[in-house]
Design a protein around this motif. Structure first.
Motif, PDB file in Angstrom:
ATOM      1  N   PHE A 168       0.809  -1.218   0.000  1.00 28.35           N
ATOM      2  CA  PHE A 168       0.000   0.000   0.000  1.00 28.35           C
ATOM      3  C   PHE A 168       0.844   1.270   0.000  1.00 28.35           C
ATOM      4  O   PHE A 168       0.299   2.365  -0.008  1.00 28.35           O
ATOM      5  CB  PHE A 168      -0.933   0.023   1.214  1.00 28.35           C
ATOM      6  CG  PHE A 168      -2.070  -0.950   1.085  1.00 28.35           C
ATOM      7  CD1 PHE A 168      -3.176  -0.644   0.331  1.00 28.35           C
ATOM      8  CD2 PHE A 168      -2.020  -2.174   1.716  1.00 28.35           C
ATOM      9  CE1 PHE A 168      -4.219  -1.535   0.197  1.00 28.35           C
ATOM     10  CE2 PHE A 168      -3.060  -3.076   1.599  1.00 28.35           C
ATOM     11  CZ  PHE A 168      -4.159  -2.752   0.827  1.00 28.35           C
ATOM     12  N   ILE A 171      -0.232   5.943   9.167  1.00 27.00           N
ATOM     13  CA  ILE A 171       0.045   4.686   8.463  1.00 27.00           C
ATOM     14  C   ILE A 171       1.222   4.860   7.504  1.00 27.00           C
ATOM     15  O   ILE A 171       2.116   4.019   7.441  1.00 27.00           O
ATOM     16  CB  ILE A 171      -1.213   4.179   7.730  1.00 27.00           C
ATOM     17  CG1 ILE A 171      -2.237   3.702   8.759  1.00 27.00           C
ATOM     18  CG2 ILE A 171      -0.875   3.087   6.739  1.00 27.00           C
ATOM     19  CD1 ILE A 171      -3.611   3.467   8.195  1.00 27.00           C
ATOM     20  N   THR A 172       1.231   5.953   6.777  1.00 23.44           N
ATOM     21  CA  THR A 172       2.321   6.207   5.837  1.00 23.44           C
ATOM     22  C   THR A 172       3.653   6.325   6.571  1.00 23.44           C
ATOM     23  O   THR A 172       4.655   5.737   6.156  1.00 23.44           O
ATOM     24  CB  THR A 172       2.046   7.481   5.024  1.00 23.44           C
ATOM     25  OG1 THR A 172       0.787   7.336   4.371  1.00 23.44           O
ATOM     26  CG2 THR A 172       3.120   7.724   3.991  1.00 23.44           C
ATOM     27  N   ILE A 220      -4.216   8.258   7.717  1.00 23.87           N
ATOM     28  CA  ILE A 220      -3.417   8.140   6.496  1.00 23.87           C
ATOM     29  C   ILE A 220      -1.973   8.546   6.780  1.00 23.87           C
ATOM     30  O   ILE A 220      -1.034   7.843   6.404  1.00 23.87           O
ATOM     31  CB  ILE A 220      -3.997   9.023   5.361  1.00 23.87           C
ATOM     32  CG1 ILE A 220      -5.392   8.576   4.961  1.00 23.87           C
ATOM     33  CG2 ILE A 220      -3.044   9.097   4.174  1.00 23.87           C
ATOM     34  CD1 ILE A 220      -5.472   7.353   4.104  1.00 23.87           C
ATOM     35  N   CYS A 277      -5.618   3.355  -0.866  1.00 24.52           N
ATOM     36  CA  CYS A 277      -5.312   3.641   0.537  1.00 24.52           C
ATOM     37  C   CYS A 277      -6.532   4.219   1.252  1.00 24.52           C
ATOM     38  O   CYS A 277      -6.862   3.805   2.365  1.00 24.52           O
ATOM     39  CB  CYS A 277      -4.132   4.598   0.637  1.00 24.52           C
ATOM     40  SG  CYS A 277      -3.551   4.867   2.336  1.00 24.52           S
ATOM     41  N   SER A 309       0.222   3.876  -2.843  1.00 25.88           N
ATOM     42  CA  SER A 309      -1.130   4.404  -2.714  1.00 25.88           C
ATOM     43  C   SER A 309      -1.238   5.355  -1.522  1.00 25.88           C
ATOM     44  O   SER A 309      -1.823   6.426  -1.618  1.00 25.88           O
ATOM     45  CB  SER A 309      -2.117   3.246  -2.560  1.00 25.88           C
ATOM     46  OG  SER A 309      -3.420   3.736  -2.402  1.00 25.88           O
ATOM     47  N   CYS A 310      -0.657   4.950  -0.406  1.00 22.92           N
ATOM     48  CA  CYS A 310      -0.738   5.795   0.794  1.00 22.92           C
ATOM     49  C   CYS A 310       0.131   7.046   0.677  1.00 22.92           C
ATOM     50  O   CYS A 310      -0.198   8.080   1.255  1.00 22.92           O
ATOM     51  CB  CYS A 310      -0.390   4.990   2.039  1.00 22.92           C
ATOM     52  SG  CYS A 310      -1.733   3.861   2.510  1.00 22.92           S
ATOM     53  N   ALA A 331      -4.286   7.007  -5.050  1.00 25.74           N
ATOM     54  CA  ALA A 331      -4.604   7.178  -3.630  1.00 25.74           C
ATOM     55  C   ALA A 331      -5.881   6.457  -3.221  1.00 25.74           C
ATOM     56  O   ALA A 331      -6.070   6.159  -2.037  1.00 25.74           O
ATOM     57  CB  ALA A 331      -4.731   8.664  -3.304  1.00 25.74           C
ATOM     58  N   ALA A 376      -2.061   9.336  -1.178  1.00 21.04           N
ATOM     59  CA  ALA A 376      -3.119   9.809  -0.271  1.00 21.04           C
ATOM     60  C   ALA A 376      -2.571  10.834   0.716  1.00 21.04           C
ATOM     61  O   ALA A 376      -3.223  11.838   1.005  1.00 21.04           O
ATOM     62  CB  ALA A 376      -3.736   8.627   0.477  1.00 21.04           C
ATOM     63  N   ALA A 377      -1.366  10.595   1.234  1.00 19.27           N
ATOM     64  CA  ALA A 377      -0.756  11.547   2.173  1.00 19.27           C
ATOM     65  C   ALA A 377      -0.512  12.885   1.494  1.00 19.27           C
ATOM     66  O   ALA A 377      -0.717  13.945   2.102  1.00 19.27           O
ATOM     67  CB  ALA A 377       0.548  10.977   2.728  1.00 19.27           C
ATOM     68  N   VAL A 426      -8.199   2.253   4.454  1.00 23.27           N
ATOM     69  CA  VAL A 426      -8.258   2.903   5.767  1.00 23.27           C
ATOM     70  C   VAL A 426      -9.706   3.135   6.190  1.00 23.27           C
ATOM     71  O   VAL A 426     -10.064   2.918   7.349  1.00 23.27           O
ATOM     72  CB  VAL A 426      -7.442   4.216   5.773  1.00 23.27           C
ATOM     73  CG1 VAL A 426      -7.646   4.996   7.060  1.00 23.27           C
ATOM     74  CG2 VAL A 426      -5.966   3.908   5.578  1.00 23.27           C
TER      75      VAL A 426
END
Length: 116
Positions: free
Chosen positions: A29, A103-104, A100, A62, A32-33, A59, A36-37, A66
């Motif tokens: 991920f 997690i990143t 997000i 992710c 993708s994350c 994104a 998203a971040a 989440v």
């Protein structure tokens, strides 16, 4: 109804993870994350550009994962529980954004992950 949702979400996430080369790793991920971040931190290209569409598509995995975790958290065993602050609703955009970013940061720190 909850069981049906769990089955659908689990099969979607499982199928997506299976398509990756290392399905047991959080690095699946990571790209993708990271996208998203960037969106959460307002680091995004112009809204009407092709790059913005690519970033949003990347994104979405992710964001979906989440959001699914946040919605299904009450069904998790205690050792897998997610503990957002009590004063923040799990429906809150702030909570999703914070998760997000956390997690990143965790994926980056724990695996030394870099985009490939």
């Amino acid at each position: 109804m909850k069981q049906w949702i769990v089955i659908v979400v689990a099969s979607f996430i499982g199928a997506k993870a299976y398509a990756q080369s290392d399905a047991t790793s959080g690095t699946v991920f990571f790209p993708s994350c990271m996208a998203a971040a960037d969106i959460v931190q307002s680091k995004r290209p112009a809204a009407d550009s092709e790059d913005a569409a690519k970033q949003l598509r990347l994104a979405s995995g992710c964001f979906a994962a989440v959001t699914a975790i946040m919605k299904l958290e009450p069904l998790f065993k205690p050792e897998f529980a997610v503990c957002p602050p009590a004063d923040i609703s799990t429906e809150s955009k702030v909570t999703l954004n914070n998760m997000i970013l956390v997690i990143t940061a965790y994926i980056r720190k724990s695996s030394g992950a870099t985009p490939q």
